[in-house]
Write a protein that holds these residues in place. Structure first.
Motif, PDB file in Angstrom:
ATOM      1  N   VAL A 124       1.325  -1.089   0.357  1.00  0.00           N
ATOM      2  CA  VAL A 124       0.507  -0.004   0.380  1.00  0.00           C
ATOM      3  C   VAL A 124       1.135   1.071   0.422  1.00  0.00           C
ATOM      4  O   VAL A 124       1.216   2.012  -0.751  1.00  0.00           O
ATOM      5  CB  VAL A 124      -0.578  -0.207   1.405  1.00  0.00           C
ATOM      6  N   ILE A 125       1.436   1.189   1.109  1.00  0.00           N
ATOM      7  CA  ILE A 125       2.264   2.767   0.883  1.00  0.00           C
ATOM      8  C   ILE A 125       3.676   2.803  -0.215  1.00  0.00           C
ATOM      9  O   ILE A 125       3.207   4.238  -0.620  1.00  0.00           O
ATOM     10  CB  ILE A 125       3.357   2.872   2.506  1.00  0.00           C
ATOM     11  N   GLU A 126       4.294   2.089  -1.318  1.00  0.00           N
ATOM     12  CA  GLU A 126       4.585   1.818  -2.407  1.00  0.00           C
ATOM     13  C   GLU A 126       3.918   2.110  -3.016  1.00  0.00           C
ATOM     14  O   GLU A 126       4.503   3.102  -3.961  1.00  0.00           O
ATOM     15  CB  GLU A 126       5.096   0.531  -2.642  1.00  0.00           C
ATOM     16  N   ASN A 127       2.668   1.733  -2.987  1.00  0.00           N
ATOM     17  CA  ASN A 127       1.369   1.469  -4.468  1.00  0.00           C
ATOM     18  C   ASN A 127       1.946   3.576  -4.186  1.00  0.00           C
ATOM     19  O   ASN A 127       1.646   4.508  -4.867  1.00  0.00           O
ATOM     20  CB  ASN A 127       0.601   1.505  -4.581  1.00  0.00           C
ATOM     21  N   VAL A 128       0.707   4.066  -2.700  1.00  0.00           N
ATOM     22  CA  VAL A 128       0.914   5.723  -2.548  1.00  0.00           C
ATOM     23  C   VAL A 128       2.463   6.588  -2.975  1.00  0.00           C
ATOM     24  O   VAL A 128       2.121   7.266  -2.971  1.00  0.00           O
ATOM     25  CB  VAL A 128       0.420   5.872  -1.179  1.00  0.00           C
ATOM     26  N   ALA A 129       3.325   6.231  -3.039  1.00  0.00           N
ATOM     27  CA  ALA A 129       4.295   6.904  -2.732  1.00  0.00           C
ATOM     28  C   ALA A 129       5.182   6.724  -4.286  1.00  0.00           C
ATOM     29  O   ALA A 129       5.595   7.427  -4.909  1.00  0.00           O
ATOM     30  CB  ALA A 129       5.261   6.358  -2.047  1.00  0.00           C
ATOM     31  N   PHE A 143       7.743   8.062   1.361  1.00  0.00           N
ATOM     32  CA  PHE A 143       7.292   7.342   2.162  1.00  0.00           C
ATOM     33  C   PHE A 143       6.595   8.217   3.503  1.00  0.00           C
ATOM     34  O   PHE A 143       5.822   7.666   4.006  1.00  0.00           O
ATOM     35  CB  PHE A 143       7.807   6.187   2.759  1.00  0.00           C
ATOM     36  N   ARG A 144       7.370   8.693   4.069  1.00  0.00           N
ATOM     37  CA  ARG A 144       6.517   9.907   4.978  1.00  0.00           C
ATOM     38  C   ARG A 144       5.078  10.910   4.864  1.00  0.00           C
ATOM     39  O   ARG A 144       4.930  10.835   5.435  1.00  0.00           O
ATOM     40  CB  ARG A 144       7.909  11.245   5.327  1.00  0.00           C
ATOM     41  N   ARG A 145       5.511  11.113   2.945  1.00  0.00           N
ATOM     42  CA  ARG A 145       3.877  12.066   2.108  1.00  0.00           C
ATOM     43  C   ARG A 145       3.250  11.460   2.040  1.00  0.00           C
ATOM     44  O   ARG A 145       2.331  11.242   2.550  1.00  0.00           O
ATOM     45  CB  ARG A 145       4.402  13.055   1.356  1.00  0.00           C
ATOM     46  N   ALA A 146       3.133   9.952   1.602  1.00  0.00           N
ATOM     47  CA  ALA A 146       2.320   8.795   1.662  1.00  0.00           C
ATOM     48  C   ALA A 146       2.054   8.575   2.494  1.00  0.00           C
ATOM     49  O   ALA A 146       0.409   8.136   2.456  1.00  0.00           O
ATOM     50  CB  ALA A 146       3.284   7.627   0.932  1.00  0.00           C
TER      51      ALA A 146
END
Lengths: 339, 291
Positions: A124-129, A143-146
């Motif tokens: 999920v976080i890799e997708n958002v980032a 990753f922080r911004r994601a």
């Protein structure tokens, strides 16, 4: 409502071997059916003019085959028009070279897809980032911004899950977070909620409105669902067979459909929920001094309770505080019955 | 004897011209080519020596490590360990290691050459149309035909054996890379474009990872085909298990042929297990369900 964000001028799209030649035939009067039969070209969009303003939700609505998905893909040039101009903040995006277009897509527009289109092999976080990493943002910062966006859409705790482990609604929240993460000014949402079941869909619509109120993004939203269009859209454009039939606010379109097609389209809508009191207040009528007061931008439906309570008429107050007129049950019924 | 078929052009002259042309290449370029392929030869020899010099249990441990890394499961690791030890028990350890070295080199080079070609084919329909018949020919042409030019160029030895093996074994990597990338969900590729991925970023963040199970199936097939080449390659000096089989034929020793043949089968199973457990893990990553 602010300045014009995206301006579409005379955009046409023809699919086939010789789009430019086919478009010339269309301009000299050949219609869509003859174009298909005689030259085997498909007219996707014909002479579209639109202005989308900063900070609004602009809904493009039409049934399948109307060209709405084709149109939205012009705004980030996933599809190139055959003719016409597309201005973003007054800048002609069709003039961008490959590198400029990439930067434009990375920073200015983000997209949410009907079937989510998440990367199944990334968490999920890799997708958002994803958008940030494409733009070369270092991983910790990305990753922080994601993470912030994941919190915003209410998915904290699922950062290391894979898309297939999430429900449809959650996956589309990931899709939304991915689009928000690049901090783009414009969100393109291609039937973003159409694949979700009704309850989740309603939740997502509410969440989108709420996010929009907070973040003030410009959102172009595609849908085939008129209720969704009326609920979300500040302006709605109705598309049929690649041509624009009407552009306006929901209550403008309901009150005065531009043609038969639009009229048939809006026939089954719950008008009470869309039409606003202000448009139907009778300026020549003065309500009793103790009559209940209702805001001009309240829906007709919200008058029902007052009438049920025995009021003979309601005073309608404009946004500037003046009393614009009065509404009687009869007037409301006429508006609903569309006489 | 004539077949009665009208002789429209002179085949013998054509044949002579072809041979002469090739001889010129050999005469002029033979040495250069040999120098070019020297590092590859060194690599194979080094690998072979390494595998043979290391104590057997270190090699077994290495294989187990790789198998674990590929699949993260214990069963294939145990299977690989047992099969390797069986190879030792059969008394063909050194020959098997020579074969492993050649096979690994052939597979690695096939992937290094085949992957970019497959990627190119997936992006250009014209290249695909051009390549498909070439791949068909490479796979149907009798293998011995390749041996002739390679032996002429390099003389008998490991390099011509390697090159012939690559020509024979490379088509599956190319085909399945092309197929795998073309099968990737277009919506996901579109999403990556929409977020501003350059063609290279699209390739490495979306297309190749999502095509990985298919590409791995291709690599697995390539390994198997490389293994099936070892007997023939041993005729031009590849050595290893294939040479044992060849000796079995020449001396009419059933036992020698049978044991070496069993060794090849064992190697096939070992590499298949490793590739499959890797493939399964990649596949599982793509379609994870449940929490």
């Amino acid at each position: 409502m602010g300045l014009v964000k995206i301006r579409v001028e005379g955009v046409s799209k023809v699919f086939g071997r010789d789009p430019a030649g086919a478009l010339a035939k269309v301009r000299s009067g050949m219609d869509k059916t003859r174009l298909k039969d005689e030259t085997d070209h498909v007219l996707g969009l014909h002479d579209i003019d639109l202005s989308i303003r900063t900070g609004e939700i602009f809904v493009i609505m039409g049934l399948s085959g109307s060209g709405k998905s084709t149109l939205i893909r012009h705004f980030n040039r996933l599809i190139e028009p055959t003719g016409g101009r597309i201005l973003f903040d007054g800048d002609d995006i069709l003039a961008y070279d490959a590198a400029r277009l990439q930067t434009f897509r990375r920073r200015k527009v983000a997209m949410v897809f009907q079937r989510f289109a998440l990367l199944p092999h990334k968490t999920v976080i890799e997708n958002v980032a994803y958008g940030l990493t494409l733009d070369g943002v270092a991983k910790p910062e990305a990753f922080r911004r994601a993470g912030e966006q994941i919190a915003l859409v209410g998915l904290t705790g699922f950062e290391t899950s894979y898309p297939a482990q999430l429900s449809g609604g959650m996956q589309q929240r990931v899709g939304l977070a991915r689009a928000l993460a690049t901090d783009a000014e414009v969100l393109l949402m291609d039937e973003a909620f159409s694949a979700l079941d009704p309850l989740i869909r309603h939740d997502m619509q509410m969440q989108l409105k709420e996010l929009q109120g907070r973040l003030g993004k410009t959102i172009v939203f595609i849908t085939h669902d008129l209720d969704e269009a009326l609920l979300l859209g500040d302006h709605i454009a109705i598309l049929k067979d690649g041509t624009l039939r009407q552009v306006g606010t929901g209550s403008e379109i309901l009150a005065a459909p531009a043609d038969d097609y639009v009229a048939r389209f809006v026939r089954d809508v719950n008008r009470g929920r869309i039409l606003l009191c202000g448009a139907f207040a009778d300026a020549g009528l003065i309500a009793a001094a103790d009559a209940p007061v209702i805001a001009a931008d309240a829906t007709l439906e919200s008058t029902f309770a007052a009438f049920a309570g025995g009021a003979a008429a309601l005073a309608v107050r404009d946004w500037d505080g003046r009393i614009a007129g009065a509404l009687t049950p009869r007037r409301v019924m006429e508006a609903l019955a569309r006489i | 004897m004539t077949s009665g078929f009208p002789e429209i052009w002179d085949t013998r002259a054509f044949g002579r011209a072809l041979d002469a042309a090739f001889n010129t290449i050999v005469a002029n370029w033979g040495e250069t080519l040999e120098t070019v392929f020297m590092p590859v030869l060194r690599f194979i020899q080094g690998l072979e020596k390494g595998l043979q010099v290391l104590p057997w249990w270190v090699v077994v441990a290495l294989f187990c490590f790789v198998t674990w890394g590929a699949g993260r499961r214990m069963v294939p690791v145990a299977v690989v360990a047992v099969l390797l030890m069986l190879l030792g028990l059969l008394g063909v350890w050194n020959e098997a290691m020579a074969t492993v070295a050649l096979m690994l080199a052939a597979t690695i080079l096939s992937v290094v050459i085949g992957l970019p070609i497959g990627i190119g084919m997936s992006r250009s329909d014209r290249m695909r149309r051009g390549m498909l018949p070439v791949l068909d020919i490479m796979q149907t042409m009798p293998i011995f035909v390749y041996l002739i030019p390679f032996v002429m160029l390099f003389g008998p030895g490991k390099i011509p054996a390697l090159l012939a093996t690559i020509v024979f074994a490379i088509p599956p990597v190319i085909r399945l890379t092309d197929l795998g990338i073309r099968q990737v969900d277009l919506e996901i590729v579109e999403a990556s474009r929409a977020f501003g991925a350059s063609p290279r970023q699209q390739l490495w963040t979306v297309q190749v990872p999502l095509a990985m199970p298919t590409i791995m199936a291709g690599i697995n097939q390539t390994t198997m085909m490389a293994l099936s080449m070892v007997v023939i390659a041993s005729m031009i000096g590849a050595g290893g298990l294939g040479y044992q089989v060849l000796q079995g034929i020449q001396r009419l020793e059933v036992s020698k042929g049978l044991i070496a043949g069993l060794g090849i089968v064992l190697l096939a199973i070992i590499f298949d297990r490793i590739a499959q457990s890797y493939g399964r893990r990649v596949q599982a990553n793509l379609h994870r369900e449940g929490k």
